[in-house]
Design an enzyme around this catalytic site. Structure first.
Site, PDB file in Angstrom:
ATOM      1  N   LYS A   1     -32.682  56.493  40.616  1.00 33.26           N
ATOM      2  CA  LYS A   1     -31.802  57.540  41.122  1.00 33.26           C
ATOM      3  C   LYS A   1     -30.372  57.034  41.260  1.00 33.26           C
ATOM      4  O   LYS A   1     -29.403  57.757  40.999  1.00 33.26           O
ATOM      5  CB  LYS A   1     -32.320  58.055  42.461  1.00 33.26           C
ATOM      6  CG  LYS A   1     -33.588  58.891  42.372  1.00 33.26           C
ATOM      7  CD  LYS A   1     -33.967  59.441  43.725  1.00 33.26           C
ATOM      8  CE  LYS A   1     -35.156  60.398  43.630  1.00 33.26           C
ATOM      9  NZ  LYS A   1     -36.372  59.706  43.209  1.00 33.26           N
TER      10      LYS A   1
ATOM     11  N   HIS B   1     -41.235  67.514  51.430  1.00 36.46           N
ATOM     12  CA  HIS B   1     -40.431  67.307  50.219  1.00 36.46           C
ATOM     13  C   HIS B   1     -41.247  67.449  48.943  1.00 36.46           C
ATOM     14  O   HIS B   1     -40.830  66.986  47.881  1.00 36.46           O
ATOM     15  CB  HIS B   1     -39.739  65.932  50.236  1.00 36.46           C
ATOM     16  CG  HIS B   1     -38.923  65.694  51.470  1.00 36.46           C
ATOM     17  ND1 HIS B   1     -37.754  66.378  51.735  1.00 36.46           N
ATOM     18  CD2 HIS B   1     -39.116  64.874  52.533  1.00 36.46           C
ATOM     19  CE1 HIS B   1     -37.262  65.983  52.884  1.00 36.46           C
ATOM     20  NE2 HIS B   1     -38.071  65.077  53.391  1.00 36.46           N
TER      21      HIS B   1
ATOM     22  N   ARG C   1     -40.078  64.223  31.929  1.00 37.60           N
ATOM     23  CA  ARG C   1     -41.452  64.585  31.598  1.00 37.60           C
ATOM     24  C   ARG C   1     -41.604  66.089  31.751  1.00 37.60           C
ATOM     25  O   ARG C   1     -40.675  66.781  32.162  1.00 37.60           O
ATOM     26  CB  ARG C   1     -42.427  63.887  32.546  1.00 37.60           C
ATOM     27  CG  ARG C   1     -42.072  64.119  34.014  1.00 37.60           C
ATOM     28  CD  ARG C   1     -43.111  63.596  34.962  1.00 37.60           C
ATOM     29  NE  ARG C   1     -42.674  63.548  36.339  1.00 37.60           N
ATOM     30  CZ  ARG C   1     -42.642  64.581  37.173  1.00 37.60           C
ATOM     31  NH1 ARG C   1     -43.008  65.776  36.747  1.00 37.60           N
ATOM     32  NH2 ARG C   1     -42.236  64.438  38.419  1.00 37.60           N
TER      33      ARG C   1
ATOM     34  N   GLU D   1     -27.927  59.773  50.921  1.00 39.23           N
ATOM     35  CA  GLU D   1     -27.162  60.946  50.557  1.00 39.23           C
ATOM     36  C   GLU D   1     -26.867  61.775  51.798  1.00 39.23           C
ATOM     37  O   GLU D   1     -27.637  61.755  52.764  1.00 39.23           O
ATOM     38  CB  GLU D   1     -27.934  61.837  49.567  1.00 39.23           C
ATOM     39  CG  GLU D   1     -28.069  61.274  48.179  1.00 39.23           C
ATOM     40  CD  GLU D   1     -28.831  62.209  47.257  1.00 39.23           C
ATOM     41  OE1 GLU D   1     -29.418  63.191  47.762  1.00 39.23           O
ATOM     42  OE2 GLU D   1     -28.852  61.951  46.049  1.00 39.23           O
TER      43      GLU D   1
END
Length: 661
Positions: free
Chosen positions: A116, A235, A291, A200
């Site tokens: 990430k 999540h 994917r 973040e």
């Protein structure tokens, strides 16, 4: 086109890939662990090969064994599905080295988007907006804490490698940062073998919007419209729909173009998904999943495409059609049916599917599953049972059809989120598209109501089924052992004590010369009748009610008005042996691995305090004290693999009395 395709996956996605590949005339090769020897994907395959023990690390994550099977079986391509090896760059490279086509993007693209932190740096360089945060290499606790303070709370800790909500923790205040960072690292290490994290800014009411992209090996990249995946728990996605509702044309176009730019930046080929956080008119790159996505059916329903077919065609070197992207027509919504308990923080559940009937499939209703009646949901893999998808001319019609499909779905034998899904798709805020990632938490009172007492029709239904079984079991036996309730004078009576989710219930059933009535908790007599010839229907006060049920031992599960009820027959004469011995004993709800024991013998704990953390079915379960107490005994240690029912911690009352309240 390929002749022989090995599917390096299991369950629902393996079955789904086979459905397309076999339609295309491709020979399908399945792999399976010891736990999956009788699984549906094994039964559907043209041939199947064992690859190891049940744990995924010893079977489905063993790229070397899977490649060995592929070579021995003469496979010319491997489709990894999603999860397991689908985003493993080393496995993609190993396939290429073995001369076997990997149905997915190049290894370089997987590697670029697999981190990430690195992917966000690449997106910044490509002009794609990202959420403010920290994506650097310094992973020391002190530096991360300082960066969190710089960004400002609330913040979100995310595993740098992988996705699916693993290693993701929101932190609302600085004093909580260290504990949440440690938890995120543990989850990331367990799920991805990499405990690096990034930070973040935590947006307050964000939507999770993604764009399906497709690229061929000839340099062409297109989008296949948007999906909204905002409705999540822990999540992880629960409901997805396409196209994403209530986006302005300008924002939708910006998302499409940003997704294509992201794919261009890494030289992408095949199917992929670029995910964004959207708040108001702002959109930020979140990650790219290299994917096929679990939610790809909603895109298929609105475009008329088979994305697996085009994955195979692109992997075989074919170009995308010139007329792409096709228009999105109508709307589609998907829900994920899980073996989990919403009443206990969506804790995974395990057991056998005693009965599983999905809704009738049609052009507007689709069910993707990898299980069937009498299959077991084990602790080794993700607990998803099926995906149920509905399409309509517009969003309202799609939701109406999905609600009807969920009403037609029957599932017995273990705890699932089916009643929760029924409430979700019918909720007024869902119908109004008031979507963000806090949807479930905000509406938890309506979506996850407290347990309620079983209504009279359910209790009467139990009595009818139980007494009918007693009489059937006694058929043919001597007159003295039959349970037909014969009385020479007066009404035959049978008293049943039942425990529902709330309390003990008293059901007195009377047979007045073939006319039945039930007295519930000393209430007025309730006339009942029953028709067991086509399943249970109970007639109460002249109204017939269908009551789908399963009966296992002295436990019956019934559905009435969209709600599931579990009732237990109580023997009033049974000894209460052993109950006192287990007071205060906190045991493992399902098999798993002990991550941490957070207390020591002699510690005083408060009600709700977490005393241990258990990892099971890709989820961390926090074992909390049910009441104030003192730690009297610890039955396991960090790193132990334990079975369901194993003692974790035993608490004694704080005042030294005999048992906890």
């Amino acid at each position: 086109m390929f002749r022989r395709l090995l599917i390096a996956n299991r369950g629902e996605i393996a079955c789904r890939i086979m459905r397309t590949a076999q339609r295309m005339g491709i020979h399908c090769i399945a792999v399976f662990s010891e736990a999956d020897a009788q699984a549906l994907h094994v039964a559907l395959a043209d041939e199947a090969h064992a690859i190891g023990p049940a744990p995924a690390r010893d079977s489905y994550l063993r790229g070397d064994r899977i490649l060995e099977v592929a070579r021995n079986a003469g496979a010319d391509a491997i489709h990894p599905g999603y999860g397991f090896l689908s985003e493993n760059a080393a496995f993609a490279e190993a396939c290429e080295a073995a001369g076997i086509v990997f149905v997915g993007p190049p290894a370089a693209a997987i590697r670029a988007m697999g981190s990430k932190a690195e992917s966000k740096a690449l997106m910044v360089a490509s002009g794609v907006p990202v959420v403010p945060g920290y994506h650097g290499d310094d992973q020391s606790d002190g530096y991360l804490a300082a960066e969190a303070a710089r960004i400002g709370f609330p913040i979100l800790i995310k595993a740098s490698a992988g996705g699916g909500g693993k290693g993701m923790r929101p932190v609302f205040a600085a004093p909580d940062f260290a504990a949440e960072l440690a938890g995120a690292r543990r989850e990331a290490k367990a799920a991805f073998g990499d405990d690096r994290v990034l930070l973040e800014r935590y947006l307050q009411k964000p939507r999770h919007v993604e764009v399906q992209v497709f690229a061929d090996a000839h340099g062409r990249i297109v989008h296949l419209h948007t999906r909204d995946c905002s409705v999540q728990r822990r999540h992880q996605k629960v409901l997805e729909e396409a196209p994403a509702p209530d986006l302005s044309a300008a924002l939708r176009d910006r998302l499409h173009q940003a997704a294509i730019a992201a794919a261009h930046a890494v030289g992408y080929v095949n199917a992929g998904t670029v995910e964004f956080i959207v708040e108001g008119d702002d959109a930020f790159f979140m990650e790219m999943n290299t994917r096929l996505q679990v939610e790809h059916p909603v895109t298929e329903m609105v475009t008329g495409l088979d994305l697996v077919e085009w994955q195979l065609r692109v992997a075989a070197g074919q170009a995308l059609p010139d007329h792409w992207p096709p228009d999105a027509e109508g709307h589609a919504v998907e829900v994920r049916l899980y073996a989990e308990d919403p009443d206990h923080d969506f804790r995974p559940s395990i057991g056998m599917l005693q009965r599983f009937f999905g809704p009738p499939q049609s052009g507007s209703i689709r069910v993707d599953t990898g299980v069937r009646d009498r299959d077991a949901i084990t602790p080794h893999y993700d607990p998803m049972i099926a995906k149920i998808i509905a399409a309509g001319a517009d969003r309202g019609e799609a939701l109406e059809r999905l609600a009807a499909a969920l009403a037609d779905t029957q599932l017995r034998g273990l705890t699932t989120n089916l009643p929760f899904l029924r409430r979700l798709v019918s909720h007024p805020a869902m119908r109004a598209a008031e979507l963000d990632t806090g949807f479930i938490a905000r509406h938890a009172a309506e979506l996850i109501p407290p347990p309620k007492e079983a209504p009279a029709v359910v209790l009467a239904g139990f009595a009818v089924v139980y007494l009918a079984r007693m009489r059937f079991d006694a058929a043919g036996a001597s007159p003295w052992s039959q349970c037909r309730g014969f009385r020479l004078f007066g009404a035959a009576e049978e008293l049943l004590l039942l425990r529902d989710a709330v309390r003990l219930r008293r059901v007195l059933v009377r047979d007045r010369r073939g006319r039945m009535e039930a007295v519930i908790d000393d209430g007025p007599p309730l006339p009942i009748d029953a028709d067991l010839s086509h399943g249970l229907r109970a007639c109460v006060d002249g109204v017939w009610h269908p009551l789908p049920f399963t009966l296992e031992g002295d436990v019956i599960d019934l559905t009435f008005a969209g709600e599931d009820y579990a009732l237990h027959l109580v023997d009033p004469y049974a000894q209460r042996g052993g109950e006192a011995a287990v007071d205060g004993r906190l045991s493992a709800p399902i098999p798993g691995r002990v991550v941490q024991v957070l207390v020591q013998v002699g510690d005083h704990v408060a009600r709700g305090q977490v005393v241990a953390i258990l990892e099971a079915m890709k989820t961390e379960l926090r074992i909390a004290a049910p009441a104030d107490g003192v730690v009297a005994h610890i039955g396991c240690a960090a790193g132990d693999s334990i079975e369901e029912g194993t003692e974790i911690v035993t608490l004694a009352p704080p005042d030294g009395s005999a048992s906890l309240p």
